[in-house]
Write a protein that holds these residues in place. Structure first.
Motif, PDB file in Angstrom:
ATOM      1  N   UNK A 175       0.827  -1.222   0.000  1.00 52.38           N
ATOM      2  CA  UNK A 175       0.000   0.000   0.000  1.00 52.38           C
ATOM      3  C   UNK A 175       0.853   1.262   0.000  1.00 52.38           C
ATOM      4  N   UNK A 176       1.776   1.329  -0.935  1.00 51.79           N
ATOM      5  CA  UNK A 176       2.619   2.520  -1.043  1.00 51.79           C
ATOM      6  C   UNK A 176       1.764   3.759  -1.251  1.00 51.79           C
ATOM      7  N   UNK A 177       0.794   3.659  -2.134  1.00 51.47           N
ATOM      8  CA  UNK A 177      -0.120   4.773  -2.385  1.00 51.47           C
ATOM      9  C   UNK A 177      -1.418   4.532  -1.617  1.00 51.47           C
ATOM     10  N   UNK A 178      -1.504   5.052  -0.431  1.00 47.16           N
ATOM     11  CA  UNK A 178      -2.699   4.850   0.387  1.00 47.16           C
ATOM     12  C   UNK A 178      -3.808   5.828   0.006  1.00 47.16           C
ATOM     13  N   UNK A 179      -3.423   7.013  -0.439  1.00 44.05           N
ATOM     14  CA  UNK A 179      -4.400   8.026  -0.805  1.00 44.05           C
ATOM     15  C   UNK A 179      -4.683   7.971  -2.303  1.00 44.05           C
ATOM     16  N   UNK A 180      -5.898   8.266  -2.702  1.00 47.12           N
ATOM     17  CA  UNK A 180      -6.238   8.248  -4.130  1.00 47.12           C
ATOM     18  C   UNK A 180      -5.397   9.238  -4.918  1.00 47.12           C
TER      19      UNK A 180
END
Length: 409
Positions: A175-180
């Motif tokens: 989950x490196x990119x947790x934010x959209x």
């Protein structure tokens, strides 16, 4: 003018061996590794105010930004070149990275360690990039290029990129990119590195014992200390001890720098002196001898952390400013800027060796026989905060860097 993002992800991991001679590398690649170590120390200097443990991959950050630099022009490129300590020539920079990556591929092929480095570009469908730019990153960075949809299918796209990072780092970076992603995202660049290996001389697990690790302003914590007496490259200065732990194959090693006393000031004094030249001098002074070593087992995840402010303080500013950033080498237009640089890293050190992973994300917006009995070996007792780094011995390239303030965190 509509504002769009360009995002660059980097994932990194490490293990314990290499097996290729530096003689097979062009001089420019060795020079890039040396100057890259100065960037590593510059970035460490910006991050050292962070409380507690610290761990990052300067090679990962540098690699990801190098792919971004490939599309930079004018003052934007000049600032990036200066901060990242790249050669003045763009061509030399990218060819040198290509040589380093080839070197690390050969290390991985030797089967002495796992050292996997991967790059990828994820452009927005319908927002084409210049073929010259795509050709450059394919040729020099081996980048995979996959068109995706940030506008109408963001959740699926984010999941796909996260899965790529997780796969390339053997599950260590999730989950490196947790934010959209913003709907104006037009490109994501990802660098992933995974490294895992074994100590040349592994520690015996039944000798690992609990003992006190002294934390600066807090009570000591109980930590598991690995123990052995063996031959290591070692040197003792007036303010620190230095020991180099080789990995199987002797091509990679961990350098541990232990302050002479347990105060915070003692560590800060060493941190202020870090530079590629100084590290090389320390290593030159080290000689192989028997050392009694006590090193705590530790595991940490650091980040996800934004590197925008540290990079700005180092002088890389225009890349983040709308109407000043120039990444026209990517798409032919001055409508992209970096909106964020995110880094995440993982490391574990135990009796058998080390394992680490990291991830960085850059977002760009469109916008003789002795007469006496021999002396006992020196004791290297890492029972208080210390600095450590993982280097490729052939090039001196620092792959990972950090400090342990509390091995129990």
């Amino acid at each position: 003018m509509k504002l769009h993002h360009l995002i660059l992800n980097i994932a990194v991991g490490f293990a314990l061996t290499l097996a290729v001679s530096a003689e097979r590398l062009p001089r420019s690649a060795a020079a890039l590794a040396f100057s890259g170590n100065d960037f590593a120390c510059d970035l460490y200097a910006q991050l050292k105010s962070t409380e507690g443990n610290l761990f990052f991959s300067p090679f990962s950050v540098s690699s990801a930004l190098a792919m971004t630099y490939a599309g930079a022009k004018g003052d934007t490129a000049a600032q990036m070149q200066k901060v990242l300590r790249f050669p003045e020539s763009q061509t030399e920079t990218h060819s040198s990275f290509a040589a380093l990556l080839k070197h690390f591929e050969e290390v991985n092929a030797s089967k002495q360690a796992q050292l996997n480095i991967a790059n990828s570009l994820w452009p927005q469908k319908g927002a084409p990039l210049l073929e010259d730019y795509l050709s450059l990153v394919r040729k020099n960075y081996g980048a995979e290029i996959t068109s995706v949809d940030f506008v109408d299918d963001e959740p699926k796209t984010r999941k796909r990129i996260n899965q790529w990072v997780e796969e390339k780092t053997q599950g260590k970076i999730q989950n490196l990119n947790e934010k959209p992603f913003n709907s104006t995202t037009r490109l994501v660049l990802v660098n992933a590195v995974y490294f895992k290996g074994t100590w040349l001389d592994t520690f015996e697990e039944d000798r690992t014992k609990k003992d006190q690790f002294f934390v600066w302003d807090d009570p000591p914590v109980q930590s598991s200390f690995m123990r052995q007496t063996n031959r290591y490259r070692y040197w003792e200065g007036s303010d620190a001890q230095f020991i180099e732990l080789p990995y199987k194959g002797r091509e990679l090693s961990m350098l541990v720098i232990l302050p002479a006393n347990k105060t915070k000031r003692a560590l800060e004094k060493i941190e202020k002196r870090l530079s590629s030249k100084r590290i090389a001098q320390w290593r030159d002074k080290m000689k192989e001898q028997r050392v009694q070593l006590l090193l705590p087992k530790f595991k940490m995840t650091w980040g996800s952390t934004s590197l925008v402010e540290p990079l700005e303080k180092l002088g890389m500013q225009e890349a983040f400013i709308f109407e000043k950033a120039d990444f026209s080498g990517m798409n032919g237009h001055r409508d992209l800027l970096i909106s964020n640089v995110i880094h995440k890293a993982f490391v574990e050190v135990n009796e058998s060796g080390s394992e680490a992973a990291a991830a960085t994300e850059v977002l760009l917006w469109l916008g003789g026989m002795p007469k006496k009995p021999p002396s006992p070996p020196p004791v290297f007792r890492a029972d208080h905060p210390f600095i450590f780094l993982i280097q490729d011995n052939a090039t001196g390239c620092i792959l990972f860097m950090g400090r342990v303030v509390n091995p129990k965190e």
